[in-house]
Write an enzyme that holds these catalytic residues in place. Structure first.
Site, PDB file in Angstrom:
ATOM      1  N   SER A 138       8.643  -3.424   2.213  1.00 32.94           N
ATOM      2  CA  SER A 138       7.923  -3.402   0.942  1.00 32.94           C
ATOM      3  C   SER A 138       6.813  -2.373   1.039  1.00 32.94           C
ATOM      4  CB  SER A 138       7.314  -4.792   0.673  1.00 32.94           C
ATOM      5  OG  SER A 138       6.362  -4.759  -0.365  1.00 32.94           O
ATOM      6  N   TYR A 151       1.815 -12.196   3.428  1.00 31.86           N
ATOM      7  CA  TYR A 151       3.025 -11.413   3.129  1.00 31.86           C
ATOM      8  C   TYR A 151       2.856  -9.976   3.587  1.00 31.86           C
ATOM      9  CZ  TYR A 151       6.540  -9.043   0.196  1.00 31.86           C
ATOM     10  OH  TYR A 151       7.573  -8.259  -0.252  1.00 31.86           O
TER      11      TYR A 151
END
Length: 253
Positions: A138, A151
């Site tokens: 990501s 995260y």
């Protein structure tokens, strides 16, 4: 599009969202694709759409389950040429409200799952001296975002793991890379939008405008765009591409 006829691939978290799109793209390119995850009903629905996709149940965060998955793949499908570690999840909370349980969940599903998947994939690839290991990371692995510290830390870990492993395997014919999408139109993003709307009282348009503000193209990334990047990394013309974190983010990174 790369011709992947005769290749075997594994896509973890292949029952929905990005994983399902990547699996279908690999199958359309000719590969036999195993999709793995915990929700067998969702996996079976994706597999039903292509005779080249096989669904297998597994908990990618559990070593025993991952070992059993790879044993089953070897028995029923054959040697893996391509492994896409896509399984992941995002939970948000201010740092001071991020408990140890949330922290561990994010590390397990986003980082430990990649570690286990790659480690068990390597044995067969080393014997043949070739293979493609790809992590779906990501932009959160390349920069920070507020309220997703756990995260983001996990995705930064994925990038570090990928870069280190790429150097270890540089002379083996096995490449290791990561694709790093920005905010992408998937069910996970939809859940995030709903969560923000509920917590802040803002409209969908307001939340969408806020999330797309970081993308210079002012839009969400399409999962098909991520899948095309994965296909490139699987093809013969990417043999010299390893240790790379490919940002798919409209210029954000």
């Amino acid at each position: 599009m790369s011709d992947l006829s005769g290749k075997c691939a594994l896509v973890t978290g292949g029952g929905s969202g990005m994983g399902a799109v990547i699996a279908r793209a690999l199958a359309d390119a000719g590969a036999t694709v195993v999709i793995a995850g915990r929700r067998m009903e969702a996996l079976a629905e994706v597999a039903a759409g292509s005779r080249h996709i096989v669904a297998m149940n597994a908990d990618i965060t559990d070593e025993t389950s991952v070992r059993a998955l790879f044993s089953r793949i070897a028995d029923e499908v054959g040697d893996l040429d391509i492994v896409v570690a896509n399984a992941g999840s995002a939970e948000s909370a201010p740092f001071h409200r991020t408990g140890v349980d949330l922290w561990r969940r994010m590390l397990d599903v986003n980082l430990t799952s990649v570690f286990l998947t790659f480690q068990h994939a390597l044995a067969g690839m080393r014997k043949r001296g070739e293979g493609r290991l790809i992590a779906v990371a990501s932009t959160a692995g390349l920069k920070g975002y507020p309220y997703v510290s756990a995260y983001s830390a996990a995705k930064h870990g994925v990038i570090g793991l990928m870069r280190s492993l790429a150097l270890e395997l540089a002379d083996t014919g096995i490449t290791v890379n990561a694709v790093c999408p920005g905010f992408t139109l998937t069910p996970m993003l939809e859940r995030s939008i709903e969560n923000i709307m509920q917590k802040t009282g803002r409209s969908r348009q307001e939340v969408t405008e806020e999330l797309t503000r970081s993308n210079p193209q002012r839009r969400f990334v399409l999962p098909e765009e991520v899948a095309e990047s994965v296909l490139y990394l699987c093809g013969p013309h990417s043999a010299s591409v390893t240790g790379q974190a490919l940002s798919i983010s409209g210029g954000e990174i």
